[in-house]
Design a protein around this motif. Sequence first.
Motif, mmCIF file in Angstrom:
data_model
loop_
_atom_site.group_PDB
_atom_site.id
_atom_site.type_symbol
_atom_site.label_atom_id
_atom_site.label_comp_id
_atom_site.label_asym_id
_atom_site.label_seq_id
_atom_site.Cartn_x
_atom_site.Cartn_y
_atom_site.Cartn_z
ATOM 1 N N MET A 93 3.093 5.999 -9.208
ATOM 2 C CA MET A 93 2.792 4.688 -8.655
ATOM 3 C C MET A 93 2.628 4.794 -7.150
ATOM 4 O O MET A 93 3.189 5.682 -6.494
ATOM 5 C CB MET A 93 3.879 3.665 -8.995
ATOM 6 C CG MET A 93 5.246 3.935 -8.403
ATOM 7 S SD MET A 93 6.376 2.551 -8.695
ATOM 8 C CE MET A 93 5.635 1.271 -7.664
ATOM 9 N N LEU A 94 1.828 3.895 -6.618
ATOM 10 C CA LEU A 94 1.659 3.739 -5.182
ATOM 11 C C LEU A 94 2.598 2.653 -4.695
ATOM 12 O O LEU A 94 2.890 1.694 -5.424
ATOM 13 C CB LEU A 94 0.219 3.357 -4.853
ATOM 14 C CG LEU A 94 -0.864 4.326 -5.332
ATOM 15 C CD1 LEU A 94 -2.242 3.696 -5.185
ATOM 16 C CD2 LEU A 94 -0.785 5.637 -4.564
ATOM 17 N N LEU A 95 3.078 2.791 -3.470
ATOM 18 C CA LEU A 95 3.958 1.783 -2.888
ATOM 19 C C LEU A 95 3.598 1.635 -1.419
ATOM 20 O O LEU A 95 3.599 2.622 -0.676
ATOM 21 C CB LEU A 95 5.421 2.197 -3.043
ATOM 22 C CG LEU A 95 6.480 1.196 -2.570
ATOM 23 C CD1 LEU A 95 6.377 -0.127 -3.331
ATOM 24 C CD2 LEU A 95 7.882 1.790 -2.717
ATOM 25 N N ALA A 96 3.247 0.413 -1.007
ATOM 26 C CA ALA A 96 2.895 0.163 0.386
ATOM 27 C C ALA A 96 4.133 0.267 1.261
ATOM 28 O O ALA A 96 5.259 -0.002 0.821
ATOM 29 C CB ALA A 96 2.244 -1.209 0.530
ATOM 30 N N ASP A 97 3.928 0.616 2.537
ATOM 31 C CA ASP A 97 5.062 0.909 3.410
ATOM 32 C C ASP A 97 5.765 -0.310 3.973
ATOM 33 O O ASP A 97 6.685 -0.185 4.784
ATOM 34 C CB ASP A 97 4.646 1.850 4.544
ATOM 35 C CG ASP A 97 3.499 1.309 5.390
ATOM 36 O OD1 ASP A 97 3.098 0.138 5.190
ATOM 37 O OD2 ASP A 97 3.001 2.056 6.253
#
Length: 327
Positions: A93-97
């Motif tokens: 999964m991608l996770l924004a900072d």
Amino acid sequence: MSAPGQPLVTIAVPTYNRAATLERTLASALGQTHRELELVVSDQASTDGTERLCRALAAADARVRYLRQPTNAGGSTANFNLLAAELRGPYAMLLADDDWLQPDYVERCLRLLVERPELAVAYGRARYFDGDRHVADGRLHDHLEEAPAARVTTYYRTVDDNGVMYGLMRADALRGALPMPNVLGNDWLLMGRVAAAGKIATIERTHVDRAVGGTSASVEKIVQTFGISKLQARLPHLTVAWQVLADVGWRSPAFASLPRAQRLRTALLSALGAINWRSLAYHAFGPLIERAGRLPGLRWTSRALAAVRRRFGGDGVLTPPPGEADR
């Protein structure tokens, strides 16, 4: 399942100069109830405290990998694409900072993906916060049609905030959707490609929490962040619709399995579905109304436009929490 010595889940976080919010983001990933995961942070040569924070976390927790890029070339899109080669687990999964996960997010999403192998994405519904105040919920994404073309067109009819991009995915589906082009709406293109690869389901009992005011706060901010033409901010939904038409119709190999006529039909329906007509009208006529409102006798038009925006929103990005639209 994962190979010996490899994580089951990879959480990938692209970042640049966001140390102030990144600490909460990374803590939420490492604090998941599902522990068999790896956290990969790709830092595009940040000049704030990002490097210090990430190196300290990597030294303290073997699940953290910190990748420091030599420059910020290519912006956030390039950083997302760099992470494609770093997805070692079968789920990713991608996770924004500047976002953060509920503690059971990975556990619940992973359970659903294991139980239902036809799913490409399990998504804990996004919630949006202004500081500590919950201001909106993301759209529900349940694209369970058997035909890939049907899933793609229903995705584009549904999407606005695109929090589903931060769902847990089968890594092969995510890799197959990358790289993202550096164009307006590229996150929509990414998830349209993923929808072609498999079904998408929403879990409403867990959430990815997102801070309003980041890159996606406005079309103008997205254009500035991506370094693309300001002209695209004038009629953004037409720009996005063209990108969808090209991506589905002929540009992306993610749709190559569709027969040519079906692919073109899917592209046209997807492009039309991607247009938020309310937002299109706002961007087309809003600046003209604002200028007219500076003239004597027409100041009421600016007040009317402001009232419309308060009531309905300008970009049409967020869905009010349940009941709020009626208050």
